[in-house]
Write an enzyme that holds these catalytic residues in place. Sequence first.
Site, mmCIF file in Angstrom:
data_model
loop_
_atom_site.group_PDB
_atom_site.id
_atom_site.type_symbol
_atom_site.label_atom_id
_atom_site.label_comp_id
_atom_site.label_asym_id
_atom_site.label_seq_id
_atom_site.Cartn_x
_atom_site.Cartn_y
_atom_site.Cartn_z
ATOM 1 N N SER A 86 0.625 -1.048 0.164
ATOM 2 C CA SER A 86 -0.359 -0.077 0.290
ATOM 3 C C SER A 86 1.364 1.227 -0.364
ATOM 4 O O SER A 86 2.064 0.871 0.678
ATOM 5 C CB SER A 86 -1.050 0.019 1.180
ATOM 6 O OG SER A 86 0.001 -0.272 2.288
ATOM 7 N N GLU A 122 -2.190 0.202 -3.834
ATOM 8 C CA GLU A 122 -4.166 -0.553 -3.123
ATOM 9 C C GLU A 122 -4.838 0.342 -2.671
ATOM 10 O O GLU A 122 -5.614 0.508 -2.123
ATOM 11 C CB GLU A 122 -3.122 -1.081 -2.367
ATOM 12 C CG GLU A 122 -2.045 -2.496 -1.829
ATOM 13 C CD GLU A 122 -2.166 -3.475 -1.143
ATOM 14 O OE1 GLU A 122 -3.306 -2.817 0.297
ATOM 15 O OE2 GLU A 122 -0.908 -3.540 -0.894
ATOM 16 N N ARG A 180 -9.049 2.842 17.753
ATOM 17 C CA ARG A 180 -8.977 1.955 16.643
ATOM 18 C C ARG A 180 -10.042 0.857 16.695
ATOM 19 O O ARG A 180 -10.095 -0.288 17.376
ATOM 20 C CB ARG A 180 -7.732 1.254 16.103
ATOM 21 C CG ARG A 180 -6.655 2.631 15.707
ATOM 22 C CD ARG A 180 -7.862 3.111 14.416
ATOM 23 N NE ARG A 180 -6.285 2.481 13.258
ATOM 24 C CZ ARG A 180 -5.252 2.112 12.767
ATOM 25 N NH1 ARG A 180 -4.471 4.067 13.143
ATOM 26 N NH2 ARG A 180 -4.527 2.276 11.940
ATOM 27 N N HIS A 221 5.978 2.702 11.635
ATOM 28 C CA HIS A 221 4.791 2.335 12.118
ATOM 29 C C HIS A 221 5.383 3.559 12.538
ATOM 30 O O HIS A 221 4.277 4.144 13.745
ATOM 31 C CB HIS A 221 5.051 1.064 13.306
ATOM 32 C CG HIS A 221 4.642 0.064 12.696
ATOM 33 N ND1 HIS A 221 5.352 -1.214 12.178
ATOM 34 C CD2 HIS A 221 3.211 -0.660 12.301
ATOM 35 C CE1 HIS A 221 4.669 -1.961 11.711
ATOM 36 N NE2 HIS A 221 3.430 -1.938 12.059
HETATM 37 N N1 GLN Z 1 0.346 -5.677 1.398
HETATM 38 C C1 GLN Z 1 -0.533 -4.968 2.306
HETATM 39 C C2 GLN Z 1 -0.676 -2.868 2.793
HETATM 40 O O1 GLN Z 1 0.673 -3.027 2.268
HETATM 41 C C3 GLN Z 1 -0.085 -5.436 3.666
HETATM 42 C C4 GLN Z 1 -0.350 -4.800 4.788
HETATM 43 C C5 GLN Z 1 0.299 -5.685 6.079
HETATM 44 O O2 GLN Z 1 0.752 -6.359 5.856
HETATM 45 N N2 GLN Z 1 -0.784 -6.049 7.303
HETATM 46 O O3 GLN Z 1 -0.552 -2.772 2.882
#
Ligand code: GLN
Length: 774
Positions: free
Chosen positions: A450, A501, A532, A711
Site C-alpha cells: 500500500s 492498493e 481503533r 509504524h
Molecule cells: N500489502 C499490505 C499493505 O501494504 C500488507 C499489510 C500488512 O502487512 N498488514 O498494506
Amino acid sequence: MSTTFPASTIVGYPRIGANRELKRAVESFWAGRINSDELETIATNLRIDTYQRLKELGLTEDSAIPASFSYYDQVLDATFLLGAFPQRFRAQQKNTELEQYFLLARGEGAVAPLEMTKWFNTNYHYLVPEIAPDTPISYASNWPVQRFLEAKEAGFIVRPTIVGPLTYLLLSKPAADAPQDFQPVSRLDDVVNAYEALLADLAEAGVPWVQFDEPALTSDNLGVSVEQACDFVRHTYDRLGAVATRPHIVVTTPYGEARLAVEALAHTPVEAIHVDAVAGQYPSFADFAGKTLVAGVINGRNIWRSDLRATLESVRTLRDELPAGVALSVSTSTSLQHVPYTTSVEKWEDATLDHHLHLWLAFAEEKVREVVALAQGLHEGPQAIAEDLDIADQAQHTRASAPGVHKVDVRARVESLNEKDRDRGAYDVRREAQEKRLNLRLLPSTTIGSFPQTVEIRQARAAHARHELDDAAYQKAMRDEVTRVIRLQEELDIDVLVHGEPERNDMVQYFAELLDGFDVTRNGWVQSYGSRCTRPSILWGDVTRSAPMTVQWSTFAQSLTDRPVKGMLTGPVTILAWSFVREDLPIAHVADQVAFALRDEVRDLEEAGIAIIQVDEPALRELLPLRHAEQEEYLRWSVNSFRLATSGVRPDTQIHTHLCYSEFGEVIDAIDALDADVTSLEAARSHMEVLPAVEATGFERQIGPGIYDIHSPRVPTVEELTELLREAVQAVPAERVWVNPDCGLKTRNYEQVIASLTHMVEAGKAVRESLANS
Ligand code: GLN
Ligand code: ZN
C-alpha cells in the site's frame, strides 16, 4: 445485597459504544476539542447506558453486570491502578489523570508510548507493562471503586473487573533498564500487596463481588511452566483470599484450557471460578465444594447463534454431575469485547440472506440474551424458554440447507486435493527461471504494497459506496492514483513496483466483498486497540470466486511501466484470522476453500503477464494456539493453505509473502515451510533480530527484512538504514537480501514516505557499492 453469585453473567462487554461514541469522544479529547471533564461525562453516560441496556437484556441480579469499561485498554487500566509507570513517564506530570493515562498509551514527543501487542489469540492489542526491580507498584488509583460508586448512584450494583495480578505480570516485559535475568513476575508480592489494599477499599465501598481476569493461565507461552503457574496461583489467591474484609472473588480463565490452574484455584479461598468451556475443558470439581462454577458456555469470540438446545442439555448434565455444594452459573467463554454490539441494526443486501443471517448470528446483545435464557432454562426447565429454543433450532436447520452454505463442487474440489497441489517443486529450478525472467540487480528494492491512503482516495471510495460517484468516475480516480504511484516509484528508482492498493478499504474486507460465501456488516465494529476499530467480515458459506478480483488493477499498473509490478493478495490464513469464520466445517477445510479462490486469482494474474505475486500473511502468528500441544496442527493447516494458494504457478513466477508483528519465534519453521521465493518481515524495530533465527532453520530462499519502520512518522536517515542493511547482509548472503520497508505505507503521509523511501533506496545503493568494492 446478595452474596451468592448471579445465575447468569458475562465476562466483559464491548465499551466503544454501539455507534463508536467512545472512539469519537476520545479522539476529540486528543485533538483538544473537548476537555477531561467533558470526556468523563460522555464516558459516564456511556457506562450507565450500557448497564441499563444489560439490565434490560436480563442481567438483573446484583453483580451480574461486569464493570469492564476502559478508556483505552484493560491492561493499561491495571498499570494505572498500580501506578506502575516506567521511568520515562515519571518525569512528565500531567494536569489530569486522563492526560497521564493517554500519555502512556500514545507517548509524546521523545517519550515513546508503551509497546502494543496482541492479547492472547485475538486481534485485540493491549499495552505491554514494563517492569523493573524498582518500578513503583502500589495501590495508586481507586478507579474500580469510583466506577462502582458511580454505578450504584445510578441504581446498579455492578461487578468491578480488573486484570488479575498474575496475568498482569506474565504479560509484562522487563523494562529496558532492568538487569539481564530480571523477570517481572518476581514482583508478584508487590502487586498482591496493592490488590490487597484494593480489596479492602472495595469492601468499604460495599462491593459484593470483584472479578479478576487471569487468561494467562490458559497459555504456556508466557515463560513459566504449568507447575510454576499453579504455585503462583495458590500463592496469589491464598493471600488475596486471606484479606480480612473483602468482596467475594471470581477469577476468570478465558481463551483456552487452564485445567490445572483452575484445580489449584479451587484450593484457595476464592468464591467463584470461571472456566472457558468453548476453548477449554472442565477441570475436576472434586475440590469445588462451597464454590460457584461459572461455566463459559456461550462463545465470546464468534458471532454465531448458539445451538441453544444442545448447550442447555450440556449445562443440565454438568449440573447433575457437580458434587453437592457446588453452585453453577452460566456465562460467556470470554469477554464480549471481541464481537460487535447487535445484529438488530444490520441489513444484508439479499433478502433471503438477510433473513438467514439474522437467524444465524448473535452479536453481544444477542449473546447476553442467550446466557440469560440458558440460566432460565436450567432453573425452570426447557419449556420456560421454548421460544428461544425454537429460534435456535430454526437457525440450525436453515444453516444446514440454505443456498450457498454447501456447494457440492467446492467440497469435491477440496476433497480431491493431493500433496502435489501444495508443491511448487525444487527451489533451485525456480530461482534460475526467475533470475532469467526478472533480471534484477543485487539487493533489489520494493515496498510491501500500500501507498498512503490520502483524503481524496478515502472520499472517492466513500462517495462510490454511497452511489454518489459512478463506477466510471471511481475507476478513473483510482487509476489516476495508480499512475501517480507508479511514476513516483520509478522516480525513486525502486526495482519492483506495486500499484499502491488505493482501491482497498481493508486488506481482508476487500476480498470478502468480492468472494461468495462472505458478507460484511454495516456497523459490526470491534475494538482493535485504543480508539481503533475494525469491521471483521463474516464467512458463512462455501467460498467461491465469481470473477478475477485484482487482475485489472495489476495489469493496468503493469501497462504503465517496464519494471515488474507485483500482484497483491491477502493470504488465506489472514483472511480467516480477520473474519468471523463459520464453525460448521473444520477450519482446515475452510482455509482450503479460500486458498482455492486465491489460487485461481494467482493463476489469472500469471496469465495476465504478472511475474511477481505477493500473498500477505501478517496474521500467521496471531492464530497460533496458546498451548504448544495444539500448535503443530495449526501450523500444518495454515501452511498447507498458503501453499495451496501459491503452488499453481510456473517456476518462473516469483511468489512473495509478507509477515508482520515481530514475534516470529514460534513460527520460524512455518516461515520456511511456506516455501515463498521471497519473504518480507517486520524487522526494523527489533534490529534484524529475526535474521539469525531464520538462517538457523536452514532457510535458503530470499528475504526482505524491513529496514524502514513505518509504524513511526519519523523519517529514518540514510545512515540508519544503511546500518540496518549492513547488519542484514552480515546475517544473510547479499544475493538473498531485498531492501524494503517493514510493512505497507497506507497509514503514513506522502511527505514521510517520499523522504523515507528516498533514503531507503540510497541505503541500498550504498551497501551495493560497498559490496562491489570489497
Ligand atoms: N500489502 C499490505 C499493505 O501494504 C500488507 C499489510 C500488512 O502487512 N498488514 O498494506
Ligand atoms: Zn505488515
